[in-house]
Design an enzyme around this catalytic site. Structure first.
Site, PDB file in Angstrom:
ATOM      1  N   CYS A 228     -22.293  -1.938  22.180  1.00 48.22           N
ATOM      2  CA  CYS A 228     -21.312  -1.933  23.274  1.00 48.22           C
ATOM      3  C   CYS A 228     -21.881  -2.475  24.581  1.00 48.22           C
ATOM      4  CB  CYS A 228     -20.768  -0.520  23.487  1.00 48.22           C
ATOM      5  SG  CYS A 228     -22.032   0.689  23.973  1.00 48.22           S
TER       6      CYS A 228
ATOM      7  N   ASP B 256     -38.955  -8.685  18.341  1.00 45.92           N
ATOM      8  CA  ASP B 256     -39.529  -7.617  19.151  1.00 45.92           C
ATOM      9  C   ASP B 256     -40.921  -7.321  18.615  1.00 45.92           C
ATOM     10  OD1 ASP B 256     -39.379  -5.374  21.143  1.00 45.92           O
ATOM     11  OD2 ASP B 256     -39.596  -4.180  19.324  1.00 45.92           O
TER      12      ASP B 256
ATOM     13  N   ASP C 118     -36.393  -0.443  17.462  1.00 40.35           N
ATOM     14  CA  ASP C 118     -37.011  -1.765  17.414  1.00 40.35           C
ATOM     15  C   ASP C 118     -36.004  -2.848  17.066  1.00 40.35           C
ATOM     16  OD1 ASP C 118     -39.485  -0.612  17.999  1.00 40.35           O
ATOM     17  OD2 ASP C 118     -39.894  -0.202  15.893  1.00 40.35           O
TER      18      ASP C 118
ATOM     19  N   CYS D 202     -26.076   6.059  20.758  1.00 38.51           N
ATOM     20  CA  CYS D 202     -25.488   5.655  22.028  1.00 38.51           C
ATOM     21  C   CYS D 202     -24.464   6.684  22.479  1.00 38.51           C
ATOM     22  CB  CYS D 202     -24.843   4.280  21.874  1.00 38.51           C
ATOM     23  SG  CYS D 202     -24.009   3.691  23.375  1.00 38.51           S
TER      24      CYS D 202
ATOM     25  N   CYS E 233     -27.541  -0.583  24.508  1.00 40.55           N
ATOM     26  CA  CYS E 233     -26.957  -0.524  23.171  1.00 40.55           C
ATOM     27  C   CYS E 233     -26.517  -1.929  22.765  1.00 40.55           C
ATOM     28  CB  CYS E 233     -25.769   0.436  23.155  1.00 40.55           C
ATOM     29  SG  CYS E 233     -24.868   0.453  21.593  1.00 40.55           S
TER      30      CYS E 233
ATOM     31  N   GLU F 285     -39.962 -11.715  23.827  1.00 39.37           N
ATOM     32  CA  GLU F 285     -40.112 -11.121  25.150  1.00 39.37           C
ATOM     33  C   GLU F 285     -41.480 -11.465  25.715  1.00 39.37           C
ATOM     34  OE1 GLU F 285     -39.450  -6.728  27.267  1.00 39.37           O
ATOM     35  OE2 GLU F 285     -39.595  -6.938  25.102  1.00 39.37           O
TER      36      GLU F 285
ATOM     37  N   CYS G 236     -20.653   4.649  22.637  1.00 34.85           N
ATOM     38  CA  CYS G 236     -19.905   4.284  21.429  1.00 34.85           C
ATOM     39  C   CYS G 236     -20.292   5.098  20.214  1.00 34.85           C
ATOM     40  CB  CYS G 236     -20.081   2.798  21.126  1.00 34.85           C
ATOM     41  SG  CYS G 236     -21.780   2.339  20.684  1.00 34.85           S
TER      42      CYS G 236
END
Length: 402
Positions: free
Chosen positions: A330, A191, A356, A346, A327, A275, A349
């Site tokens: 999950c 990232d 990051d 989250c 997340c 990305e 969960c």
């Protein structure tokens, strides 16, 4: 695959004069050929072919008093200048047809341009002497600073003079399958950002060097000195070179950082995913200077060609993948979050996630890589009670942009 190896040149005073003559002749031939094609287009005549242009702007031009000095340089340099014009037109027309990103039509080269280049192919009979010098036709034996050995016999060499007045030799060499690295296990998601240059899916954070920001004080001083000099004076030209050298130091440091980091990641991981960032769009925002200083596009390009060279897997995922909203534990999409939120829990969960690192893990998973967040900074938090059990409704959260 074909690679370029660049080395610093240290020509003598006479060799610098000969190189300046070669740069001038290549520029004049390029401009003459471009003018001939533009004139034919304006008059509605057929597009002149490269063979006809070669006879007109090189062979016949040498026999005229106005262009007799074209014979003072290697003919290969002039022919390669025509090929550069053909490549410029080809890229322009391919952009109009949608085969590549759009780019402007070929333009005339200015004699005041600070970057010059000429190319020598095997037909020019250039060579590397036993003493390690670069022998160029009608220029001489130029001293080279060899930093490493060439993997194979080069096919062409391009001599470049940059804006800072430095000379470089760029060799084109072929590499074979013998450079493929042995397979390894780790697979990695990356990232890219501004706070940290890169955050890896294993939890590693690589700080951003910010080369331009650290050199701003020196650059501002050199630029102010340049603005005070009279245009056209020798002092202004000296000040311009000082500014160019200051920028060259920044660019060289950034390039070295990109090379070292990309080589390290390629050697240690079998597959890498990044990305596809909208760099051009971000470069039009208030973050433009920081985006250019990071140099994401150059770093990703290095990862891509080094992966192909060493037999690794490189994957780009779409820029609209919600890596910061999902997340990694999950898989539930928890919604967009403002940039100042660096750690979040989250709602499904209860896992507390570093923004990051969570994005880096999601980048790898979106690329189909087998990564886990076992070493990432993730911890369990207390799970909130369901609405029916608590009897109250949570405060509604305003929608925010990613």
């Amino acid at each position: 695959m074909q690679l370029r190896y660049g080395f610093r040149l240290y020509p003598s005073a006479g060799q610098r004069t000969a190189l300046a003559r070669a740069f001038r002749c290549a520029r004049v031939v390029y401009n003459d050929a471009l003018r001939a094609r533009e004139t034919a287009r304006a008059e509605g005549l057929p597009f002149p072919k490269s063979g006809d242009l070669s006879k007109t702007v090189i062979t016949r031009a040498k026999q005229t008093p106005e262009r007799a000095w074209l014979g003072e340089v290697s003919a290969v340099v002039l022919q390669q200048s025509l090929k550069d014009l053909d490549a410029a037109y080809r890229n322009f027309f391919d952009g109009l047809k949608g085969r590549r990103p759009r780019m402007g039509a070929p333009r005339y080269k200015s004699r005041k341009g600070t970057r010059q280049a000429v190319r020598f192919t095997a037909n020019a009979r250039w060579s590397i002497t036993r003493g390690g010098k670069l022998r160029l036709p009608k220029i001489g034996d130029v001293r080279v600073k060899w930093s490493r050995a060439l993997p194979s016999v080069p096919s062409t060499v391009t001599v470049v003079k940059d804006s800072a007045g430095r000379y470089f030799a760029s060799f084109v060499v072929e590499t074979g399958p013998e450079e493929v690295l042995p397979e390894t296990t780790p697979e990695l998601g990356i990232d890219l950002g501004l706070g940290h240059f890169a955050v890896l899916s294993d939890g590693t954070k690589i700080d951003s060097p910010r080369f331009l920001r650290r050199a701003e004080k020196r650059l501002k001083k050199a630029q102010r000195s340049l603005c005070r000099k009279e245009k056209g004076s020798k002092n202004r030209d000296k000040a311009r070179i000082r500014v160019a050298r200051a920028h060259a130091r920044v660019a060289d440091a950034r390039r070295e950082f990109h090379h070292q980091l990309s080589t390290k990641l390629i050697r240690e991981n079998q597959a890498i995913a990044v990305e596809d960032l909208a760099v051009k769009g971000l470069a039009r925002t208030r973050l433009a200077k920081s985006v250019h200083d990071a140099g994401w596009s150059a770093f990703v390009a290095m990862l891509e060609y080094k992966a192909a060279r060493y037999g690794r897997v490189f994957v780009r995922i779409g820029r609209f993948e919600p890596t910061s909203q999902v997340c990694s534990q999950c898989g539930v999409k928890d919604g967009a979050k403002p940039l100042h939120v660096r750690v979040w829990a989250c709602r499904a969960c209860g896992a507390v996630l570093d923004r990051d690192i969570n994005a880096a893990v999601n980048v790898a998973r979106a690329a189909g890589l087998a990564v886990t967040a076992c070493r990432a900074q993730v911890r369990r938090a207390s799970v909130p009670a369901p609405r029916s059990e608590a009897g109250t409704h949570p405060t509604p959260q305003p929608a925010t942009a990613r």
